[in-house]
Design an enzyme around this catalytic site. Structure first.
Site, PDB file in Angstrom:
ATOM      1  N   ASN A 106       0.848  -1.190   0.000  1.00 28.75           N
ATOM      2  CA  ASN A 106       0.000   0.000   0.000  1.00 28.75           C
ATOM      3  C   ASN A 106       0.884   1.240   0.000  1.00 28.75           C
ATOM      4  OD1 ASN A 106      -2.385   1.650   0.399  1.00 28.75           O
ATOM      5  ND2 ASN A 106      -1.814   1.839   2.562  1.00 28.75           N
ATOM      6  N   ASP A 144      -2.319   0.375   8.133  1.00 25.81           N
ATOM      7  CA  ASP A 144      -1.087   1.162   7.933  1.00 25.81           C
ATOM      8  C   ASP A 144       0.040   0.754   8.889  1.00 25.81           C
ATOM      9  OD1 ASP A 144      -2.474   2.603   5.959  1.00 25.81           O
ATOM     10  OD2 ASP A 144      -3.186   4.068   7.416  1.00 25.81           O
TER      11      ASP A 144
HETATM   12  C1  GAR Z   1      -2.669   9.246  -2.538  1.00 25.87           C
HETATM   13  O1  GAR Z   1      -2.159  10.427  -1.978  1.00 25.87           O
HETATM   14  C2  GAR Z   1      -2.464   8.080  -1.593  1.00 25.87           C
HETATM   15  O2  GAR Z   1      -1.250   8.135  -0.875  1.00 25.87           O
HETATM   16  C3  GAR Z   1      -3.626   8.239  -0.660  1.00 25.87           C
HETATM   17  O3  GAR Z   1      -4.700   8.607  -1.501  1.00 25.87           O
HETATM   18  C4  GAR Z   1      -4.192   9.314  -2.634  1.00 25.87           C
HETATM   19  C5  GAR Z   1      -4.709   8.656  -3.888  1.00 25.87           C
HETATM   20  O4  GAR Z   1      -4.396   9.392  -5.035  1.00 25.87           O
HETATM   21  N1  GAR Z   1      -3.908   7.024   0.042  1.00 25.87           N
HETATM   22  C6  GAR Z   1      -4.431   6.964   1.258  1.00 25.87           C
HETATM   23  O5  GAR Z   1      -4.754   7.952   1.892  1.00 25.87           O
HETATM   24  C7  GAR Z   1      -4.604   5.574   1.812  1.00 25.87           C
HETATM   25  N2  GAR Z   1      -5.160   5.604   3.123  1.00 25.87           N
HETATM   26  P1  GAR Z   1      -4.457   8.727  -6.473  1.00 25.87           P
HETATM   27  O6  GAR Z   1      -5.834   8.073  -6.603  1.00 25.87           O
HETATM   28  O7  GAR Z   1      -4.301   9.849  -7.432  1.00 25.87           O
HETATM   29  O8  GAR Z   1      -3.357   7.711  -6.565  1.00 25.87           O
END
Ligand code: GAR
Length: 198
Positions: A106, A144
Site C-alpha cells: 500500500n 497502515d
Molecule cells: C494518494 O495520496 C495516496 O497516498 C492516498 O490517496 C491518494 C490517492 O491518489 N492514500 C491513502 O490515503 C490511503 N489511506 P491517487 O488516486 O491519485 O493515486
C-alpha cells in the site's frame, strides 16, 4: 512477469505511474484494475488503456467479508498474484489481509509510523513537523502498520496548507511507488524460490 492487480477508489494517479512502470520495466503485468466505486475516475483511464477493470461497490454488501469474498473471486478469475493498493479507501479485514500477506502493498501519504489513517498532511502541519512524506508498506491486518518498504520525504514550508503539501507529497509518491513495487515484487519472488527449494 508477476500478475498484478491495482486497487483504486478515485483519481488513480498512482495507478497510472505503476502501469507505466510495468510497461517500461516489465517486472509485472497489470491484469486487473479493481475499484470499490463505479465512479472512480481512474477506471475510465484504465478502460481507455485497454486494462481489464472490475468495479465492486462495497455499498451493495451487508458486511465487509461478503464484499471481500466477491473481490477474492474476481482476483482468482484473473489469476492475480500480487496486489498494489493505490488510493484504495476501504479498510480490509484480516480474512482478506491474511490470505495476501507478503503479496500486497500500500502507499500511504505520511512518514509511517507517524500518522496512520486519514488527514495525514493536516495532522503533520498542526503538529509543527518540519517534514512530511509518503511510505510504501506491506499490508497486514493492522491498518497502515505493516513493515515499511521505502519512503520519500518532503519539507513542510512555513504557512503550508494541507492541499499544497498533499500536492508536493503526491509528486514524490509517483516517484516512490514504482521503485517500491519493483523491490517488493523482487522480495516476493525470492521468497517464492526459497519456499520451492525447502
Ligand atoms: C494518494 O495520496 C495516496 O497516498 C492516498 O490517496 C491518494 C490517492 O491518489 N492514500 C491513502 O490515503 C490511503 N489511506 P491517487 O488516486 O491519485 O493515486
Amino acid at each position: 512477469p508477476v500478475r498484478l492487480a491495482i486497487f483504486i477508489s478515485g483519481r488513480g494517479s498512482n495507478m497510472k505511474t505503476l502501469v507505466q512502470a510495468c510497461l517500461d520495466e516489465g517486472f509485472a503485468k497489470p491484469v486487473l484494475i479493481l475499484s470499490n466505486s463505479y465512479s472512480a475516475a481512474g477506471l475510465e483511464w484504465a478502460t481507455e488503456n485497454d486494462l481489464p477493470i472490475a468495479a465492486i461497490d462495497h455499498r451493495a454488501y451487508d458486511d465487509r467479508e461478503s464484499f471481500e469474498k466477491d473481490v477474492q473471486d474476481t482476483l482468482e478469475l484473473h489469476n492475480v498474484e500480487f496486489i498494489a493498493l493505490a488510493g484504495f479507501m476501504r479498510v480490509l479485514t484480516p480474512w482478506f489481509t491474511d490470505q495476501w500477506e507478503g503479496r500486497m502493498i500500500n502507499i500511504h501519504p505520511s512518514l509511517l509510523p507517524k500518522y496512520p489513517g486519514l488527514h495525514t498532511h493536516k495532522r503533520a502541519i498542526e503538529a509543527g513537523d518540519k517534514e512530511a512524506g509518503c511510505s510504501v508498506h506491506w499490508v497486514t491486518a493492522g491498518v497502515d502498520e505493516g513493515a515499511v518498504i521505502d519512503q520519500e520525504r518532503v519539507e513542510i514550508m512555513p504557512n503550508d496548507t494541507p492541499d499544497a503539501l498533499a500536492e508536493r507529497v503526491l509528486e514524490r509518491e509517483h516517484f516512490l511507488y514504482p521503485r517500491a513495487l519493483q523491490k517488493a515484487i523482487s522480495d516476493f519472488l525470492v521468497r517464492e524460490l526459497q519456499n520451492e527449494a525447502d
